[in-house]
Design a protein around this motif. Structure first.
Motif, PDB file in Angstrom:
ATOM      1  N   PRO A 169       0.833  -1.210   0.000  1.00  0.00           N
ATOM      2  CA  PRO A 169       0.000   0.000   0.000  1.00  0.00           C
ATOM      3  C   PRO A 169       0.865   1.256   0.000  1.00  0.00           C
ATOM      4  CG  PRO A 169      -0.801  -1.573   1.620  1.00  0.00           C
ATOM      5  CD  PRO A 169       0.513  -2.103   1.132  1.00  0.00           C
ATOM      6  N   PRO A 170       0.435   2.310  -0.675  1.00  0.00           N
ATOM      7  CA  PRO A 170       1.204   3.552  -0.651  1.00  0.00           C
ATOM      8  C   PRO A 170       1.240   4.135   0.763  1.00  0.00           C
ATOM      9  CG  PRO A 170      -0.930   3.896  -1.680  1.00  0.00           C
ATOM     10  CD  PRO A 170      -0.785   2.413  -1.478  1.00  0.00           C
ATOM     11  N   ARG A 171       2.299   4.850   1.045  1.00  0.00           N
ATOM     12  CA  ARG A 171       2.483   5.426   2.375  1.00  0.00           C
ATOM     13  C   ARG A 171       1.314   6.352   2.733  1.00  0.00           C
ATOM     14  NH1 ARG A 171       8.148   8.228   3.300  1.00  0.00           N
ATOM     15  NH2 ARG A 171       8.759   6.057   2.885  1.00  0.00           N
ATOM     16  N   GLY A 172       0.809   6.176   3.943  1.00  0.00           N
ATOM     17  CA  GLY A 172      -0.257   7.047   4.425  1.00  0.00           C
ATOM     18  C   GLY A 172      -1.653   6.493   4.213  1.00  0.00           C
ATOM     19  N   PHE A 173      -1.754   5.306   3.578  1.00  0.00           N
ATOM     20  CA  PHE A 173      -3.072   4.719   3.324  1.00  0.00           C
ATOM     21  C   PHE A 173      -3.198   3.376   4.038  1.00  0.00           C
ATOM     22  CE2 PHE A 173      -2.376   7.587  -0.243  1.00  0.00           C
ATOM     23  CZ  PHE A 173      -3.587   8.260  -0.314  1.00  0.00           C
ATOM     24  N   ASP A 174      -4.367   3.138   4.601  1.00  0.00           N
ATOM     25  CA  ASP A 174      -4.649   1.918   5.342  1.00  0.00           C
ATOM     26  C   ASP A 174      -4.656   0.710   4.405  1.00  0.00           C
ATOM     27  OD1 ASP A 174      -5.618  -0.115   6.932  1.00  0.00           O
ATOM     28  OD2 ASP A 174      -7.430   0.952   7.553  1.00  0.00           O
TER      29      ASP A 174
END
Length: 223
Positions: free
Chosen positions: A162-167
């Motif tokens: 997952p991209p950084r900052g996303f659950d």
């Protein structure tokens, strides 16, 4: 416009991908590839502008909607000088290059397709699209439903994690992992050189307008 000869030239080029051969056959390239492509762009122009006055359709040999035939082989092991496809992009006027939102036509012997969306957006734009999907998921879902129902499929590369900052449990995590937002629909060569190819493109591009509008909204661009 396009004809069987367009495909035949590209096939012959694949066996003779050298500058000397291309220069000797420049007239054939002009008559069978570039002239039909420029005529196609000219014929598509009013339809493209009707879809969005922010899109461009520029029938110029250099610097227009038709991509140049030369390959950029600087970072590739394959040093052959010419592309074996015709690429045409009707891009957003505020975009500087192929990474802008736009509509696309790809013509080649190994596969033809129509495309719409944004390819390899730079990190700031990619982050903006991801945050828009997170904050405005319904509009994105509607765009996906429209293009899927019309036989388009989102293509391109994605992150493994997952991209950084996303659950990682985000209901749209598969979409948030995308690095490209390109809707693709295959074409047959027969469709490309058929008399109604313009009508086909207009009809199919009409099915991806929600995606185009959504991406431009995410990037704070008018559409």
């Amino acid at each position: 416009m396009f004809s069987k000869q367009t495909f035949e030239f590209l096939h012959t080029l694949s066996d003779n991908n050298e500058r000397e051969w291309f220069k000797a056959n420049q007239a054939q390239y002009e008559s069978q590839v570039r002239t039909p492509a420029l005529a196609f762009i000219e014929a598509m122009k009013p339809h493209i502008l009707e879809m969005s006055p922010r899109l461009t359709a520029v029938p110029k040999k250099v610097g227009g909607s038709m991509m140049r035939p030369q390959r950029d082989s600087r970072f590739s092991k394959d040093k052959s000088p010419y592309k074996l496809n015709v690429g045409i992009q009707f891009r957003h006027f505020q975009g500087k290059d192929v990474h802008a939102p736009g509509l696309y036509v790809h013509i080649a012997n190994d596969g033809c397709f129509l495309g719409a969306g944004i390819w390899h957006p730079e990190s700031k734009a990619l982050n903006a699209i991801r945050h828009c999907i997170d904050e405005n998921p319904n509009g994105y879902k509607k765009a996906l439903s429209q293009l899927t129902a019309a036989g388009f499929e989102l293509s391109g590369s994605s992150l493994i994690r997952p991209p950084r900052g996303f659950d990682k449990q985000h209901p749209l995590i598969g979409e948030l992992k995308r690095k490209d937002f390109i809707a693709i629909k295959p074409l047959t060569p027969e469709q490309v050189y058929a008399d109604d190819f313009i009508d086909t493109c207009v009809k199919e591009y009409g099915q991806v307008q929600q995606l185009m509008a959504y991406l431009c909204f995410a990037l704070d661009l008018d559409y």
